[in-house]
Enzyme design. Structure first.
Site, mmCIF file in Angstrom:
data_model
loop_
_atom_site.group_PDB
_atom_site.id
_atom_site.type_symbol
_atom_site.label_atom_id
_atom_site.label_comp_id
_atom_site.label_asym_id
_atom_site.label_seq_id
_atom_site.Cartn_x
_atom_site.Cartn_y
_atom_site.Cartn_z
ATOM 1 C CG HIS A 1 -2.144 -1.146 1.370
ATOM 2 N ND1 HIS A 1 -2.818 -1.253 0.234
ATOM 3 C CD2 HIS A 1 -2.286 -1.635 2.561
ATOM 4 C CE1 HIS A 1 -3.577 -2.420 0.762
ATOM 5 N NE2 HIS A 1 -3.230 -2.670 1.880
ATOM 6 C CG ASP B 1 -2.992 -8.167 1.241
ATOM 7 O OD1 ASP B 1 -2.344 -9.120 1.300
ATOM 8 O OD2 ASP B 1 -3.674 -7.771 1.303
ATOM 9 C CG HIS C 1 -6.594 -4.937 2.179
ATOM 10 N ND1 HIS C 1 -6.422 -5.728 2.776
ATOM 11 C CD2 HIS C 1 -7.739 -4.719 2.791
ATOM 12 C CE1 HIS C 1 -7.117 -5.815 3.624
ATOM 13 N NE2 HIS C 1 -8.169 -5.131 3.866
ATOM 14 C CG ASP D 1 -5.148 -9.984 3.594
ATOM 15 O OD1 ASP D 1 -4.925 -10.434 2.518
ATOM 16 O OD2 ASP D 1 -4.513 -8.901 3.756
#
Length: 315
Positions: free
Chosen positions: A127, A164, A166, A251
């Protein structure tokens, strides 16, 4: 037998994110412990990370931002961004180790000391933007590894696959106008950080070199497999990468408390196997996995074993 390299460092625990933060010190330790218990032969080459030189971090991040991170940490401040990226006095040093682990992973794979590698470090990185921390991430470990591979080994085509849950907004933005890095992201959408729509395909010379696979909440491995076969694999085959970097977020696991996708332990093995098979066909197996998210400690330990089994065995 050429081993799979595992790169970590005990100082990961010094990055203190405070009580009850999901990105906590136990994350890397449970993975290391699980791998040490499960793999008792000569399948793994264990290496200790070394801090990355600032010049490599600055291939992706502004020098002023790098100094800001260091100064915030040294002052003992606890928050680096708008609130979710907690830091402490040791966080800058640990983040340099996390970057350095990715560079070491590239080295051992490119030099033939390991057939592939897995960096088990924190904080995660995908990120982190050029001049902004976010989503628990200080520096973009995988983006820096890609630039390092290009500059240190003269590679002209590097693929980054992000699994991931996200979207890897920082990684995407680092290469959005760059045709030498093909970025693929499987992620839950709509979800944090709000990027990763299908129409985001790159810009200018990089148009067509970003491929987003947004998945609805509740998606399972069947959706991953279909998208891999129909969209991702053909695009990667056309690109023909010389090295594959994998942002491995655990995740997307059904047991993860922060998201809503439904991969199980065996699915992580199968997804890794698909990617490893392509690496063997495309670039002599040169594959570097860098750990990102994953916030159920039990699921993280189990899925990491499945991930590394696929790296070791290729099946």
């Amino acid at each position: 037998m050429i081993p799979t390299a595992i790169i970590s460092h005990p100082d990961c625990a010094l990055h203190d994110t405070g009580s009850y933060h999901p990105e906590r010190a136990e994350r890397t330790q449970v993975v290391v412990d699980a791998l040490q218990r499960f793999f008792t032969g000569n399948e793994l080459l264990w290496l200790e990370a070394e801090p990355a030189a600032l010049k490599w971090i600055e291939t992706v991040h502004d020098a002023a931002y790098v100094r800001q991170v260091e100064e915030v940490c040294l002052r003992g401040e606890s928050v680096l961004d708008r609130g979710d990226t907690q830091v402490c006095e040791d966080s800058f040093a640990v983040a340099r180790l996390a970057v350095g682990a990715g560079l070491m992973a590239v080295d051992v794979v490119m030099q033939g000391r390991a057939k592939n590698a897995f960096s088990v470090m924190r904080p995660p990185g995908h990120h982190a933007e050029r001049a902004e921390a976010m989503g628990f991430c200080l520096f973009n470990n995988i983006a820096i590894a890609a630039r390092y591979a290009q500059q240190r080994y003269g590679l002209s085509r590097v693929a980054i696959i992000d699994i991931d849950v996200h979207h890897g907004n920082g990684t995407q933005s680092a290469f959005y106008r760059d045709p030498t890095v093909f970025f693929v992201s499987f992620h839950q959408y709509p979800f944090y950080p709000g990027t990763g729509m299908k129409r985001e395909i790159g810009d200018g010379p990089g148009e067509g070199f970003t491929l987003n696979i947004p998945l609805v909440a509740g998606a399972s491995y069947a959706e991953y497999l279909s998208d891999w076969q129909t969209q991702v694999l053909p695009a990667l085959q056309r690109f023909s990468p010389e090295l594959i970097l994998l942002s491995t977020g655990f995740d997307a696991h059904v047991d993860d408390p922060l998201a809503n996708l439904n991969l199980n332990d065996a699915d992580y093995h199968e997804l890794t196997r698909l990617i490893n098979d392509f690496a063997l066909q495309s670039c002599d197996g040169r594959l570097v996995s860098i750990m990102e998210g994953g916030y159920s400690l039990d699921a993280l330990a189990r899925a990491s074993i499945c991930h590394v089994r696929a790296l070791c065995n290729g099946k």
